[in-house]
Write an enzyme that holds these catalytic residues in place. Structure first.
Site, PDB file in Angstrom:
ATOM      1  N   GLU A  96       0.823  -1.217   0.000  1.00  0.00           N
ATOM      2  CA  GLU A  96       0.000   0.000   0.000  1.00  0.00           C
ATOM      3  C   GLU A  96       0.856   1.266   0.000  1.00  0.00           C
ATOM      4  O   GLU A  96       0.464   2.273  -0.574  1.00  0.00           O
ATOM      5  CB  GLU A  96      -0.966   0.011   1.195  1.00  0.00           C
ATOM      6  N   ARG A  98       3.737   1.701  -1.532  1.00  0.00           N
ATOM      7  CA  ARG A  98       4.145   1.896  -2.927  1.00  0.00           C
ATOM      8  C   ARG A  98       2.963   2.392  -3.768  1.00  0.00           C
ATOM      9  O   ARG A  98       3.115   3.249  -4.640  1.00  0.00           O
ATOM     10  CB  ARG A  98       4.676   0.575  -3.504  1.00  0.00           C
TER      11      ARG A  98
END
Length: 300
Positions: A96, A98
């Protein structure tokens, strides 16, 4: 460079395959599923939704900006993992940070591993994969273990096998959830360490827990100093205590509880043979001392 371009082209080709309504892959047994599962696919960010099972609840804006800067310079080195929930619809399993950083950069696509999983499998994958990360705080890890127990019905022994941790390690994390919520928040925010939290678990009384917690913050106590303070509270000098009990008159024994309740601490009383005595009121921090002071001043 040619190898990298070939890999990227492959990902884009698989992305087109997933968008084809005539070849909608819903299970591992479907046609072309073997071409997608286990490979890196370039997915549109707008087709991905966040994972409601995500154990992480705190995302530092500063660290997200730093990650975005790194992605801008180097690209996304490790693809995210998603599960397919419908035609051209995906849900995050892991990655999440990234995903959020890529959105900050207003990227259109992101490399991803596509998994086929139901809700329970997705929850288990998300929890287990996130537990392995190094940047989760102790309470987030503890909550993830608790969710595996409550929602996946795993025993501590089964969790030990899934996450590769000793059962005693899992137990130590779970015990942190018994701490007062204020102390749990302090641990999540990095004010105290897991070692401090483990020491505080040995204190049953919530108000005493909080008193020691305040001392840790104001006096910058180490874990060892905290453990020593807890030992002193839990194991007072029993020899001296027994001797005092024998010498304390009945009228003091029946009235001392009122003192303890009023000041919020266990009050120590010593009485000499001539009938004179001394009352000791303990305090655990400057704030605690000022609290007792106000009680005394208010009684005047």
């Amino acid at each position: 460079m040619a190898k990298a371009n070939k890999k990227q082209a492959l990902g884009r080709g698989l992305s087109a395959l997933l968008k084809d309504p005539d070849n909608d892959i819903q299970s591992a047994q479907d046609k072309n599923a073997d071409k997608v599962i286990g490979n890196i696919v370039e997915l549109d960010l707008e087709d991905i939704e966040v994972n409601p099972f995500q154990p992480r609840t705190n995302f530092s804006e500063e660290s997200l900006r730093e990650l975005a800067s790194s992605i801008k310079e180097l690209g996304i080195i490790q693809p995210i993992t998603v599960r397919k929930i419908g035609h051209n619809q995906y849900q995050l399993v892991s990655g999440e940070r990234r995903f959020r950083a890529s959105k900050l950069l207003e990227l259109e696509t992101i490399p991803a591993y596509v998994r086929i999983a139901n809700d329970q499998e997705s929850l288990e994958m998300a929890l287990v994969e996130n537990i392995q990360r190094q940047d989760l705080d102790p309470i987030e890890i503890a909550l993830s273990y608790q969710r595996l127990i409550d929602e996946i019905n795993l025993t501590q022994e089964q969790m030990s096998e899934r996450v590769g941790k000793k059962r005693s390690t899992i137990t130590n994390y779970l015990r942190l959830l018994k701490l007062d919520p204020i102390i749990q928040t302090g641990m999540r925010d990095g004010f105290i360490s897991m070692g401090h939290g483990r020491a505080l678990i040995a204190i049953d009384d919530t108000s005493t827990q909080l008193d020691i917690y305040e001392s840790i913050l104001t006096k910058k106590l180490s874990v060892r100093e905290t453990e020593s303070m807890v030992r002193n509270i839990n194991t007072p000098n029993t020899k001296a205590s027994n001797k005092t009990d024998n010498e304390i008159p009945t009228f003091i024994k029946t009235g001392i509880n009122s003192f303890s309740e009023y000041f919020g601490h266990k009050i120590d009383v010593k009485v000499s043979k001539n009938g004179k005595g001394k009352i000791t009121i303990p305090f655990h921090s400057e704030e605690d001392f000022n609290r007792i002071k106000k009680l005394v001043e208010g009684a005047k």
